[in-house]
Design a protein around this motif. Structure first.
Motif, PDB file in Angstrom:
ATOM      1  N   LEU A  81       0.592  -1.513  -0.065  1.00  0.00           N
ATOM      2  CA  LEU A  81       0.098  -0.434  -0.064  1.00  0.00           C
ATOM      3  C   LEU A  81       0.714   1.143  -0.343  1.00  0.00           C
ATOM      4  O   LEU A  81       1.302   1.377   1.153  1.00  0.00           O
ATOM      5  N   GLN A  82       1.310   2.353  -1.050  1.00  0.00           N
ATOM      6  CA  GLN A  82       2.006   2.913  -1.243  1.00  0.00           C
ATOM      7  C   GLN A  82       1.028   4.285  -0.664  1.00  0.00           C
ATOM      8  O   GLN A  82       0.082   4.293  -1.356  1.00  0.00           O
ATOM      9  N   MET A  83       0.928   5.212   0.416  1.00  0.00           N
ATOM     10  CA  MET A  83       0.464   6.234   0.947  1.00  0.00           C
ATOM     11  C   MET A  83       1.665   7.563   0.516  1.00  0.00           C
ATOM     12  O   MET A  83       2.219   7.435   0.912  1.00  0.00           O
ATOM     13  N   ASN A  84       0.839   8.217   0.036  1.00  0.00           N
ATOM     14  CA  ASN A  84       1.652  10.497  -0.544  1.00  0.00           C
ATOM     15  C   ASN A  84      -0.210  10.494   0.218  1.00  0.00           C
ATOM     16  O   ASN A  84      -1.054  10.353   0.517  1.00  0.00           O
ATOM     17  N   ARG A  85       1.363  11.890   0.528  1.00  0.00           N
ATOM     18  CA  ARG A  85       0.465  13.342   0.447  1.00  0.00           C
ATOM     19  C   ARG A  85      -0.833  12.616   1.873  1.00  0.00           C
ATOM     20  O   ARG A  85      -1.789  13.221   1.750  1.00  0.00           O
ATOM     21  N   LEU A  86      -0.206  12.460   2.486  1.00  0.00           N
ATOM     22  CA  LEU A  86      -0.655  12.515   4.092  1.00  0.00           C
ATOM     23  C   LEU A  86      -1.363  12.703   4.484  1.00  0.00           C
ATOM     24  O   LEU A  86      -0.747  14.024   4.684  1.00  0.00           O
ATOM     25  N   LYS A  87      -2.141  12.894   5.735  1.00  0.00           N
ATOM     26  CA  LYS A  87      -2.967  13.735   6.026  1.00  0.00           C
ATOM     27  C   LYS A  87      -2.431  13.129   8.451  1.00  0.00           C
ATOM     28  O   LYS A  87      -2.719  12.003   8.016  1.00  0.00           O
TER      29      LYS A  87
END
Length: 125
Positions: A81-87
């Motif tokens: 699971l590639q997670m970008n622009r995490l919040k």
């Protein structure tokens, strides 16, 4: 021993990226749809993304569409699971789960019945 092991969780700043891995041991993932779920403190577990046996079909929670990407490498017996622009609201324990499927159809969050123990993702400055 039939096992799913998540890894890759960490503390990351808002806007950062992480790649989670879900590795299977004791069985081959080729015949399983895989889902990623998360549970934040005080909240119910929710489905984030899932992928069919072949990888041809994927599904995403609305709030992660365009930021997260699920993929699988059956040769490595691993789903990512590639997670970008995490919040900050992505902060949770992330779990992967597996569903044995005879037919290579769309994945189903409710059908997952083998679970890993989770990896913690914290998004904070």
């Amino acid at each position: 021993q039939f096992q799913l092991v998540e890894s890759g969780g960490a503390l990351v700043q808002p806007g950062g990226s992480l790649r989670l891995s879900c590795a299977a041991s004791g069985f081959t993932l080729n015949y399983y749809a895989i889902g990623w779920f998360r549970q934040a403190p005080g909240k119910e577990r929710e489905g984030v993304s899932c992928i069919s046996r072949s990888g041809r079909s994927t599904k995403y929670k609305d709030t992660v569409k365009g930021r997260f990407t699920i993929s699988r490498d059956n040769a490595k017996n691993t789903v990512y699971l590639q997670m970008n622009r995490l919040k900050p609201e992505d902060t949770a324990v992330y779990y992967c789960a597996a569903d044995y499927t005879v037919v290579d159809g769309a994945c189903d969050y409710d059908a997952m019945n083998y679970w890993g123990k989770g990896t913690l993702v914290t998004v904070s400055s």
